[in-house]
Write a protein that holds these residues in place. Structure first.
Motif, short mmCIF file in Angstrom:
data_model
loop_
_atom_site.label_atom_id
_atom_site.label_comp_id
_atom_site.label_asym_id
_atom_site.label_seq_id
_atom_site.Cartn_x
_atom_site.Cartn_y
_atom_site.Cartn_z
N LYS A 144 4.48 2.95 0.81
CA LYS A 144 4.36 2.43 -0.56
C LYS A 144 5.18 3.28 -1.53
O LYS A 144 5.91 2.74 -2.38
CB LYS A 144 2.90 2.39 -0.99
CG LYS A 144 2.69 1.83 -2.40
CD LYS A 144 1.21 1.75 -2.75
CE LYS A 144 1.01 1.27 -4.19
NZ LYS A 144 1.51 -0.10 -4.40
N GLU B 126 6.87 -5.61 -4.59
CA GLU B 126 6.68 -4.24 -5.03
C GLU B 126 8.03 -3.59 -5.37
O GLU B 126 8.18 -2.93 -6.40
CB GLU B 126 6.00 -3.45 -3.92
CG GLU B 126 5.21 -2.26 -4.39
CD GLU B 126 4.25 -1.78 -3.32
OE1 GLU B 126 3.18 -1.31 -3.70
OE2 GLU B 126 4.58 -1.87 -2.12
N ARG C 219 8.81 2.44 -1.10
CA ARG C 219 9.19 1.16 -1.71
C ARG C 219 9.35 1.29 -3.22
O ARG C 219 10.29 0.72 -3.80
CB ARG C 219 8.14 0.08 -1.39
CG ARG C 219 8.17 -0.40 0.04
CD ARG C 219 7.31 -1.63 0.21
NE ARG C 219 5.90 -1.39 -0.03
CZ ARG C 219 5.03 -1.05 0.91
NH1 ARG C 219 5.42 -0.88 2.15
NH2 ARG C 219 3.75 -0.89 0.61
N GLU C 220 8.44 2.00 -3.86
CA GLU C 220 8.52 2.14 -5.31
C GLU C 220 9.80 2.86 -5.72
O GLU C 220 10.49 2.45 -6.67
CB GLU C 220 7.29 2.87 -5.83
CG GLU C 220 6.00 2.06 -5.70
CD GLU C 220 4.79 2.77 -6.26
OE1 GLU C 220 4.92 3.96 -6.63
OE2 GLU C 220 3.71 2.15 -6.34
N THR D 248 -5.42 -1.44 -4.80
CA THR D 248 -4.86 -1.70 -3.46
C THR D 248 -5.23 -3.07 -2.92
O THR D 248 -4.61 -3.54 -1.96
CB THR D 248 -5.37 -0.64 -2.47
OG1 THR D 248 -6.80 -0.75 -2.34
CG2 THR D 248 -5.02 0.77 -2.93
N ALA E 192 5.79 -6.52 -0.10
CA ALA E 192 6.78 -5.44 -0.12
C ALA E 192 7.98 -5.83 -0.98
O ALA E 192 8.46 -5.03 -1.79
CB ALA E 192 7.23 -5.12 1.30
N PRO F 45 -2.12 1.03 3.75
CA PRO F 45 -1.36 0.09 2.92
C PRO F 45 -2.28 -0.81 2.11
O PRO F 45 -3.48 -0.92 2.40
CB PRO F 45 -0.58 -0.74 3.96
CG PRO F 45 -0.63 0.05 5.22
CD PRO F 45 -1.90 0.82 5.18
N SER F 46 -1.73 -1.45 1.10
CA SER F 46 -2.51 -2.42 0.32
C SER F 46 -3.02 -3.54 1.23
O SER F 46 -2.43 -3.84 2.26
CB SER F 46 -1.65 -3.01 -0.80
OG SER F 46 -1.25 -2.01 -1.71
#
Length: 935
Positions: free
Chosen positions: A152, A103, A155-156, A433, A100, A404-405
């Motif tokens: 995700k 990312e 976060r980006e 992922t 995280a 999630p990844s």
């Protein structure tokens, strides 16, 4: 009752004291670079703010568990353990938290690549209103994404807006104006941006040397007028008298007034300003994070940060008529996972369920509540079907884009895929992922088989091998014996020691190294007609036909051989010799907190060079670069990395080692000059300092190179019912000609794009894709878009994966208001040793005015009980009751679009007012202070 001016002075002292305390904790920095290991890059500013915010949130739990962080910055591993608490036993990995952090930081750095020429993204050229607009749009998207559990995407966006916010302090004259605290109006659209320079106002004096301590004109400093430097990558044009950004890449700095006011780098002429800018950028980042935390709540904020006990467990289940037994077994496994792992670090952090049938698939059901998962999977019933092909890959696509990844996804089916055209998309999503997909394939008798081009169980095997998973073929009667694989992998700290895909023919010996930290070591061999002999470092062996031997327990079911080593396994080099005339896969796993995360990256140039994560496959014929982070049992300093390389999964030990550059704090930049042909994985070898034992770890996801390269960018969120244009470019280093273009999104939204492009070698072909979310799309919806290109022969292909958020236009920017009405604390004794026998009370009124309405009221500080009247009322009454030992209360009110208001009161201050509106704007306090100071 204290006066308004007194309250403002208290508020100002509190705010300034808090900011000063924050600033004194932050070390001076050396440069505002985008990414890397020095002490003051965008990367390190972002990382420091994120770690500090998480530490602040988890410190009370850590203190309750007698953990002491001391004066040093805790490692991510220590923070994860503190957040989860010591009451839950077992190993916990910090890998998801690391991912995280990575990312967010990578997206922060990408602003210098993707939006290099955009003034608002950097607060260049006095684009203050536009820059704040980007920040506010991003904050609203983050809050909407978190509400929909699209972490995700959140976060980006967080990484990008943090970059813009941080740039304000380096690129404007806020520091030169003497301000020592962040500009709160940048994240508060209900507050005005004041004293902005207009385009005709000169702001800078000429600086011939380009290194003047302060170029801002005296009248600009005196009148506190806000300006920023103009930046010209290709042109020197700027309005007369305006400041330049400065630096070798800024052409405007050669036109009077020359020089530049950026504080990106620490030079002798601007060292003090640079240090203040870095500190303010960090403090401002903390303010923004606090706003998002308050809107999201602590649990979802930590989930966004990847802080969770274990991996997400996802089930994709065929619900056609012949699947009754399989559904029952999947249900049984879910119940066993929930019941056996409850209260341990291996308890899944989230459950995902995706049913599929024909022609329907979905919806994706996700929950953190184990009882809800039990309820949802109990609702599944086998129905319809009859034709063999089903919509398996469509269901898997939903799971890959929704989980999630690095999740573990388990597919139960007895039919081949009807939607085999999705295979390339699924492969791209697996690589992107890094999730692991395992198939449990049973045979259904009596079902009508319908021809589907190129579809077979072999397609499932291909996808499983590409992800590092298993393709297990068993009868329906044997299925219950095969699902132990799911129990093995639903753990917090699962690592892969070795993974091989072998063609068979002759017997082969595979060595692998087990270190002291590994627990629950399990070996999987998937294939037919398998024989094997396992040997430990002392030379003790066990054959395939010894179910319970000196080394472990062997279970054989269908095409799966599972070997669970005894707990007293020896550290050192083991080997397994396998014989089969057919292809098979070998995988060795265990539980350990020694692991690594990685991304393939490419360097980009410009005024602020950095590294961008590759969305697709690395380019053939070019060196490959990896950004890799190593996690040890006591942080990265507890391990020594010896070598990192790329390993062909179908070869014996052909490792192409890379050269390593240590970036600090466990981050390593690896360059591999020659990328191997074929499918490869990343392998790392090192030394665990705590046990002085050597270890090896391997990535699970297979990768290969391509001569195609695709570039694409999503520049903003999109409103429901509106069309978003996504430009993209495709280039080949191979032969020119016609290349097939395909695009898919996981929500099935309407799209347009060209079905082919004619390419010339080493020249980009340009195209545009459009996507239109329906007007009924809920705000916060996250869309995963895959664009792939393939040569006419099908021999070469590549892809790019993009995410975009659908966000409803926000018009409510007003925070909920709180007014403390009454405080009854007269019974509280002055002697704190007697406080436990007495109570105090507080009542307050809350309202959202003409806004969207208050959605949630929650307690932030205080050990008492908070209650409130109905949230549907325009005026909400809140009541708080606590022991006199708990003297501070803070509660948070969040409206339906994420605006945050707070109530704070302390009975420690005997002069505190019993009635105060604590959301009093700072500008009003400043105004009152000015009038009070007048004679």
């Amino acid at each position: 009752m204290p006066s308004l001016s007194y309250l403002c002075r208290v508020m100002m002292v509190f705010l300034l004291g808090a900011v000063f305390a924050a600033l004194t904790l932050l070390a001076p920095a050396a440069a505002f670079a985008p990414f890397g290991g020095s002490a003051s890059t965008h990367d390190s500013i972002t990382r420091k703010a994120l770690l500090q915010k998480v530490q602040e949130m988890c410190q009370p739990a850590a203190e309750g568990d007698s953990q002491d962080f001391g004066q040093t910055e805790p490692s991510p591993e220590e923070l994860v353990q503190a957040c989860l608490g010591d009451d839950v036993k077992g190993d916990v990995s910090g890998a998801k938290f690391f991912m995280a952090l990575r990312e967010i930081s990578v997206q922060n750095g990408l602003v210098d690549l993707d939006f290099l020429r955009s003034a608002p993204h950097h607060f260049h050229s006095e684009a203050f209103l536009e820059g704040r607009g980007l920040i506010m749009e991003g904050m609203m998207a983050i809050k909407a994404n978190i509400q929909k559990e699209n972490f995700k995407a959140a976060r980006e966006t967080l990484g990008r807006i943090l970059h813009t916010l941080q740039d304000f302090y380096s690129h404007s004259n806020w520091v030169e104006l003497g301000y020592k605290e962040p500009y709160i109006s940048l994240i508060r659209p209900d507050l005005p941006l004041e004293n902005l320079a207009d385009v005709s106002t000169a702001t800078c004096r000429d600086c011939v040397s380009g290194q003047c301590p302060n170029q801002i004109l005296p009248n600009i400093l005196r009148d506190k007028i806000l300006t920023s430097g103009y930046m010209g990558i290709y042109s020197s044009a700027k309005p007369r008298g305006k400041c330049s950004h400065g630096g070798g890449s800024d052409y405007t700095s050669t036109r009077a007034p020359r020089g530049g006011i950026n504080k990106d780098e620490r030079n002798p002429h601007n060292a003090a300003f640079h240090d203040i800018a870095v500190n303010l950028a960090t403090a401002a980042s903390l303010q923004l994070l606090e706003d998002i935390r308050s809107a999201a709540g602590d649990q979802d904020f930590l989930r966004m940060m990847g802080i969770a006990r274990s991996s997400v467990v996802a089930f994709v289940i065929d619900t056609t008529g012949s699947m009754s037994d399989d559904i029952e077994e999947a249900r049984s496994v879910v119940y066993e996972i929930i019941d056996s792992k409850n209260g341990t670090q291996d308890e899944p952090s989230e459950y995902i369920l995706v049913p599929f049938n024909d022609p329907d698939f979905g919806p994706l059901i996700r929950t953190t509540d184990p009882n809800k998962m039990k309820s949802e999977i109990s609702k599944l019933k086998a129905h319809d079907g009859g034709d063999v092909p089903e919509m398996c890959l469509s269901g898997l696509q939903l799971a890959l884009t929704g989980a999630p990844s690095s999740s573990y996804i388990y597919v139960f089916t007895d039919a081949i895929a009807k939607d085999i055209a999705l295979k390339d998309t699924i492969t791209a999503l697996i690589r992107s992922t890094k999730s692991t997909v395992s198939f449990f394939m049973t045979t259904a008798y009596g079902r009508r088989r319908r021809s589907v081009t190129a579809a077979s169980f072999e397609d499932y095997k291909d996808l499983a091998v590409a992800s590092g998973g298993q393709a297990i073929q068993v009868s329906k009667a044997e299925l219950p014996k095969a699902t132990d694989v799911i129990l093995d992998t639903s753990t917090s700290a699962l690592v892969t020691v070795l993974h091989k895909a072998w063609k068979g023919d002759t017997a082969e010996t595979f060595p692998f190294m087990l270190d002291e930290s590994l627990k629950a070591v399990t070996i999987y061999i998937t294939g037919t007609s398998i024989t094997f002999t396992l040997t430990n470092p002392a030379g003790v062996s066990q054959n395939y036909d010894e179910a319970k031997g000196k080394l472990g327990v062997i279970q054989t079911v269908g095409n799966l051989n599972r070997i669970r080593l005894n707990p007293d396994k020896q550290s050192g080099t083991w080997q397994i010799r396998i014989g089969s005339a057919h292809p098979y896969t070998l995988k060795v796993t265990g539980q350990s907190t020694i692991t690594f995360i990685y991304d393939f990256v490419e360097k980009f140039g410009g005024p602020h060079s950095g590294y961008a994560v590759l969305s697709g496959r690395p380019q053939a014929g070019q060196p490959a670069t990896l950004m890799l982070s190593v996690l040890g049992r006591k942080g990265p300093s507890s391990v020594t990395v010896k070598d990192i390389g790329l390993l062909i999964v179908s070869s014996r030990d052909e490792v192409t080692n890379g050269s390593m550059t240590d970036l600090g704090k466990g981050d390593i930049l690896v360059t591999v000059d020659k990328v191997p042909e074929g499918e490869f994985v990343v392998v790392l070898r090192g030394l665990d300092k705590l046990s002085n034992s050597e270890f090896q770890r391997q990535s699970t996801t297979q990768m290969s190179v391509s001569k195609l390269h695709i570039q694409a960018l999503v520049s903003s969120s999109v409103e429901p019912g509106k069309t978003l244009m996504v430009p993209f470019q495709v280039m080949t280093q191979g032969g020119g000609g016609s290349y097939t273009i395909n695009a898919r999104n996981d929500k099935g939204f309407p799209m347009t794009f060209p079905d082919s492009l004619v390419l010339v070698t080493e020249q980009y072909g340009n195209a545009t894709l459009t996507i239109t979310p329906p007007a009924s799309t809920e705000s916060g919806t996250d869309v995963t878009l895959t664009i792939d290109a393939k040569s006419s022969s099908g021999a070469d292909s590549n892809y790019v994966i993009l995410r975009l958020s659908v966000v409803t236009k926000i018009t409510d920017f007003v925070q909920p208001q709180c007014e403390v009405v009454n405080v009854f604390a007269d019974d509280c004794p002055e002697d704190q040793s007697q406080c436990g026998h007495f109570q105090w009370e507080l009542s307050a009124n809350l309202t959202d005015g003409n806004g969207t309405g208050i959605e949630r009221i929650s307690l932030r500080q205080g050990a008492g009980i908070l209650s409130h009247s109905s949230l549907t009322a325009p005026n909400i009454e809140a009541h708080y009751n606590a022991s006199c030992c708990s003297q501070i209360v803070e509660f948070v009110a969040v409206d339906k679009v994420g605006n945050v208001g707070k109530c704070y009161h302390s009975i420690e201050d005997s002069d505190a007012s019993p009635a105060v509106t604590l959301s009093l704007p700072l500008w009003l306090c400043l105004l009152v202070s000015i009038f009070v100071a007048r004679p």
